[in-house]
Structure formats: C-alpha cells, structure tokens
Scaffold this active site. Structure first.
Site, PDB file in Angstrom:
ATOM      1  CG  ASP A  67      -5.302   6.848 -13.529  1.00 57.62           C
ATOM      2  OD1 ASP A  67      -5.224   6.129 -14.542  1.00 57.62           O
ATOM      3  OD2 ASP A  67      -4.309   7.391 -12.990  1.00 57.62           O
ATOM      4  CE  LYS A 120      -0.540   7.943 -12.932  1.00 59.54           C
ATOM      5  NZ  LYS A 120      -1.559   6.919 -12.663  1.00 59.54           N
TER       6      LYS A 120
HETATM    7  P1  NAP Z   1       3.584   3.918  -5.095  1.00 59.13           P
HETATM    8  O1  NAP Z   1       3.172   5.344  -5.053  1.00 59.13           O
HETATM    9  O2  NAP Z   1       5.030   3.579  -5.060  1.00 59.13           O
HETATM   10  O3  NAP Z   1       2.853   3.187  -3.857  1.00 59.13           O
HETATM   11  C1  NAP Z   1       3.120   1.851  -3.571  1.00 59.13           C
HETATM   12  C2  NAP Z   1       2.144   1.351  -2.514  1.00 59.13           C
HETATM   13  O4  NAP Z   1       2.376  -0.063  -2.346  1.00 59.13           O
HETATM   14  C3  NAP Z   1       2.307   2.000  -1.134  1.00 59.13           C
HETATM   15  O5  NAP Z   1       1.054   2.095  -0.517  1.00 59.13           O
HETATM   16  C4  NAP Z   1       3.203   0.981  -0.416  1.00 59.13           C
HETATM   17  O6  NAP Z   1       3.078   0.994   0.978  1.00 59.13           O
HETATM   18  C5  NAP Z   1       2.636  -0.322  -0.955  1.00 59.13           C
HETATM   19  N1  NAP Z   1       3.581  -1.436  -0.852  1.00 59.13           N
HETATM   20  C6  NAP Z   1       4.709  -1.622  -1.574  1.00 59.13           C
HETATM   21  N2  NAP Z   1       5.315  -2.784  -1.214  1.00 59.13           N
HETATM   22  C7  NAP Z   1       4.548  -3.324  -0.227  1.00 59.13           C
HETATM   23  C8  NAP Z   1       4.638  -4.526   0.544  1.00 59.13           C
HETATM   24  N3  NAP Z   1       5.634  -5.396   0.394  1.00 59.13           N
HETATM   25  N4  NAP Z   1       3.663  -4.775   1.453  1.00 59.13           N
HETATM   26  C9  NAP Z   1       2.613  -3.918   1.620  1.00 59.13           C
HETATM   27  N5  NAP Z   1       2.476  -2.769   0.909  1.00 59.13           N
HETATM   28  C10 NAP Z   1       3.429  -2.475  -0.001  1.00 59.13           C
HETATM   29  O7  NAP Z   1       3.015   3.197  -6.397  1.00 59.13           O
HETATM   30  P2  NAP Z   1       1.668   3.539  -7.201  1.00 59.13           P
HETATM   31  O8  NAP Z   1       1.943   4.549  -8.248  1.00 59.13           O
HETATM   32  O9  NAP Z   1       0.601   3.844  -6.211  1.00 59.13           O
HETATM   33  O10 NAP Z   1       1.371   2.170  -7.962  1.00 59.13           O
HETATM   34  C11 NAP Z   1       1.022   0.987  -7.243  1.00 59.13           C
HETATM   35  C12 NAP Z   1       0.686  -0.136  -8.202  1.00 59.13           C
HETATM   36  O11 NAP Z   1      -0.471   0.167  -8.977  1.00 59.13           O
HETATM   37  C13 NAP Z   1       1.797  -0.443  -9.210  1.00 59.13           C
HETATM   38  O12 NAP Z   1       1.964  -1.846  -9.266  1.00 59.13           O
HETATM   39  C14 NAP Z   1       1.267   0.062 -10.531  1.00 59.13           C
HETATM   40  O13 NAP Z   1       1.730  -0.704 -11.620  1.00 59.13           O
HETATM   41  C15 NAP Z   1      -0.226  -0.125 -10.336  1.00 59.13           C
HETATM   42  N6  NAP Z   1      -1.006   0.825 -11.152  1.00 59.13           N
HETATM   43  C16 NAP Z   1      -1.884   0.321 -12.074  1.00 59.13           C
HETATM   44  C17 NAP Z   1      -2.650   1.183 -12.829  1.00 59.13           C
HETATM   45  C18 NAP Z   1      -3.633   0.635 -13.814  1.00 59.13           C
HETATM   46  O14 NAP Z   1      -4.142   1.396 -14.644  1.00 59.13           O
HETATM   47  N7  NAP Z   1      -3.937  -0.626 -13.767  1.00 59.13           N
HETATM   48  C19 NAP Z   1      -2.536   2.571 -12.666  1.00 59.13           C
HETATM   49  C20 NAP Z   1      -1.639   3.041 -11.718  1.00 59.13           C
HETATM   50  C21 NAP Z   1      -0.875   2.158 -10.960  1.00 59.13           C
HETATM   51  P3  NAP Z   1       4.067   1.901   1.914  1.00 59.13           P
HETATM   52  O15 NAP Z   1       3.466   3.273   1.901  1.00 59.13           O
HETATM   53  O16 NAP Z   1       4.023   1.230   3.214  1.00 59.13           O
HETATM   54  O17 NAP Z   1       5.428   1.855   1.248  1.00 59.13           O
END
Ligand code: NAP
Length: 265
Positions: free
Chosen positions: A103, A66
């Site tokens: 989004d 993105k």
């Molecule tokens: P990302 O950039 O990899 O960020 C992941 C986030 O999750 C970070 O803040 C990370 O914290 C945190 N995290 C991961 N494992 C953790 C744990 N065990 N305990 C606490 N925090 C944890 O991923 P992203 O692109 O933001 O996406 C995140 C989620 O949103 C995904 O599941 C994705 O499928 C979902 N999503 C949904 C939509 C929708 O339209 N519904 C759109 C976009 C994303 P740290 O910084 O500490 O690693």
C-alpha cells in the site's frame, strides 16, 4: 503456484479478477492462480501457517487482518514495520513468512510525486500506510478523524500532527482514508458534511481510497472536480499495490493496463 487475498469479508474484493487477469496475460495461468480466502480473525494464524504447505507462494491481506499479518511474519520490510501493518505475505521454501506493505509504494506510484503537505482524513487501518508513506517522503502530515482520540493516538505513534479541525485549504493534498463515500445511498452533501468538507474548496490534489463498482465517481471526486483539482481514485491505488505484490511473488513486470481494466469492471 497459488496466491490469494485473506480478509473477512472478502467476496467484494477486486483483487482476484485483477491478479488472475495478470496471470492470464503473461501466460502463467492456470499454474498460477489467485483466490479469495475468507478467514475470520480466530482462524487467521493457523490458516496462514498452512498456506505454504498447500502450494501458496503468497497472499494479500485486507480488512481486518493487516496488523495480524505483520505480527505473524518472521521478518518484515521497513514499510510494513513503519506503517505497523502488512498487506502482502510471501512464503519462502522453508515455510518462513515475509511481510511487506505494498500500500505504501502503491500510493506513491498512484499519485506520482508526494505533496509537500497533506491532510489525511481517517485514523483506521488504511490511514497507517498513507501517513507513513507521506511522512517518509518528507510531507508535512496532519490527521483528522471523527473520533479525535484515534487521530491523536495514531499521530503520536507515527510522529505526525493531529488536526482538531478540517481546513483543506492549508494543505497541498487531502487524502480520504475513511469509509465515507462507500455507501452509495448517502448523498454527496451528507458525505462531505461527515468529513467537514462542506463549503470548503479542495486543494490541488485529492485522493480517495474509497472506490465504487466500475469506478463510479465518489463524493470526494465530485468535490475535487468542482475545484478542478487533480483526483486519484481508490481503484488506481488498489491496482498499484496489487501490481507491486504481483512483482514480489512472481519476479515479473506486472501488466498494469490489464490489471486496471480488470479492476474497473
Ligand atoms: P477502518 O479501520 O474501519 O477505519 C474506518 C475509518 O473511517 C475510521 O477513521 C472511522 O472513523 C472513519 N469513519 C467511518 N464512518 C465514518 C463516518 N460516518 N463519518 C466520519 N468518519 C467515518 O477501515 P480501513 O481499513 O481504514 O478502510 C477505510 C476505507 O478505505 C474503506 O472504504 C476501504 O475500502 C478503503 N481502502 C481502500 C484501499 C485501496 O487500495 N483503494 C486500501 C485500503 C482501504 P472513527 O475512528 O471515528 O470510527
């Protein structure tokens, strides 16, 4: 016309089923099609530049591209610029690339009115659009993240607060943008503990961007239900951002119910 979703990996995406169902419902298939486009980061640039000449009208962009999608665009909407990320690219006849972030509008469509205050859990890619949307809508926004430095950096970039502790009762809404809850083998207790939500009551609105196959409930949904809070799930957010992308590319009103049904299979 072709459309698709660029990501890596992208096989799990519900977007092809959802968008193709919309093309079918409006009698636009098979002229219009939506494909999954698995593209690693080092091939993102050349792939995107080749799409307009290959019959593509536009593409959605998901993890992990993105930020690259915004960088490659010739021009961008305020939402994409403000969030610092793009999830929708549109190609003009001359091959130029326009970036958007649906989004942003998709989240507001899914929740209705923005809450007055919100605690956003997570500081990754998904958090950007959520934070910018709420801030623009006038909400008091705080970010909590497992890695506090990332929350502090994103809070500074988007001009909101970073929260050192998770105190959901101080906010009207909690929005989970972390990936916690995605893995179905993790118990609800462990998932809530990872987010500091154990033994805490949910506020009046809970949004979980994480979604599970078939729309099965996530730990955050169970948490919201215990407090009789309103819950908006990640599939509704996905459907609403997809609907906005569909409208940008086709100029037609998206068939929301058809898209919802296809996304939830
Ligand atoms: P990302 O950039 O990899 O960020 C992941 C986030 O999750 C970070 O803040 C990370 O914290 C945190 N995290 C991961 N494992 C953790 C744990 N065990 N305990 C606490 N925090 C944890 O991923 P992203 O692109 O933001 O996406 C995140 C989620 O949103 C995904 O599941 C994705 O499928 C979902 N999503 C949904 C939509 C929708 O339209 N519904 C759109 C976009 C994303 P740290 O910084 O500490 O690693």
């Amino acid at each position: 016309m072709l459309t698709g979703v660029l990501g890596y990996p992208v096989a799990h995406s519900r977007s092809p089923a959802m968008q193709n169902a919309a093309f079918e419902a409006l009698g636009m298939a098979p002229d219009w099609r939506y494909l999954a486009l698995p593209v690693p980061g080092d091939l993102f640039d050349e792939t995107v530049r080749a799409l307009p000449g290959s019959g593509y009208r536009g593409a959605n962009v998901t993890i992990p591209h993105k930020l690259l999608a915004l960088a490659i665009a010739d021009d961008a909407s305020d939402a994409a610029r403000g969030a610092g990320a793009a999830n929708t690219l549109t190609f003009a006849g001359d091959g130029s690339i326009h970036a958007d972030n649906t989004d942003v509008g998709g989240l507001l469509d899914a929740i209705g009115e923005a809450p007055g205050s919100a605690l956003v859990l997570g500081a990754g890619g998904a958090a950007r659009a959520v934070i910018w949307t709420l801030r623009e809508a006038g909400a008091d926004v705080a970010i909590w993240n497992r890695t506090a430095e990332r929350a502090a950096a994103l809070a500074a970039e988007l001009d909101v607060r970073a929260a050192a502790t998770v105190e959901p009762e101080r906010f009207e809404a909690v929005i989970n943008t972390t990936s916690v809850g995605l893995v179905t083998t993790l118990s609800d207790e462990s998932a809530l503990a990872a987010l500091g939500l154990e033994d805490r009551a949910a506020p009046s609105l809970v949004v979980d961007l994480v979604y599970r196959g078939g729309g099965a409930p996530t730990p955050l949904q169970h948490w919201a239900n215990q407090a009789n809070a309103r819950f908006v799930d990640g599939l509704e957010v996905l459907v609403r951002q997809g609907a906005r992308s569909f409208e940008i590319w086709t100029g037609k009103e998206p068939p929301l119910d058809v898209m919802r049904e296809a996304a939830r299979v």
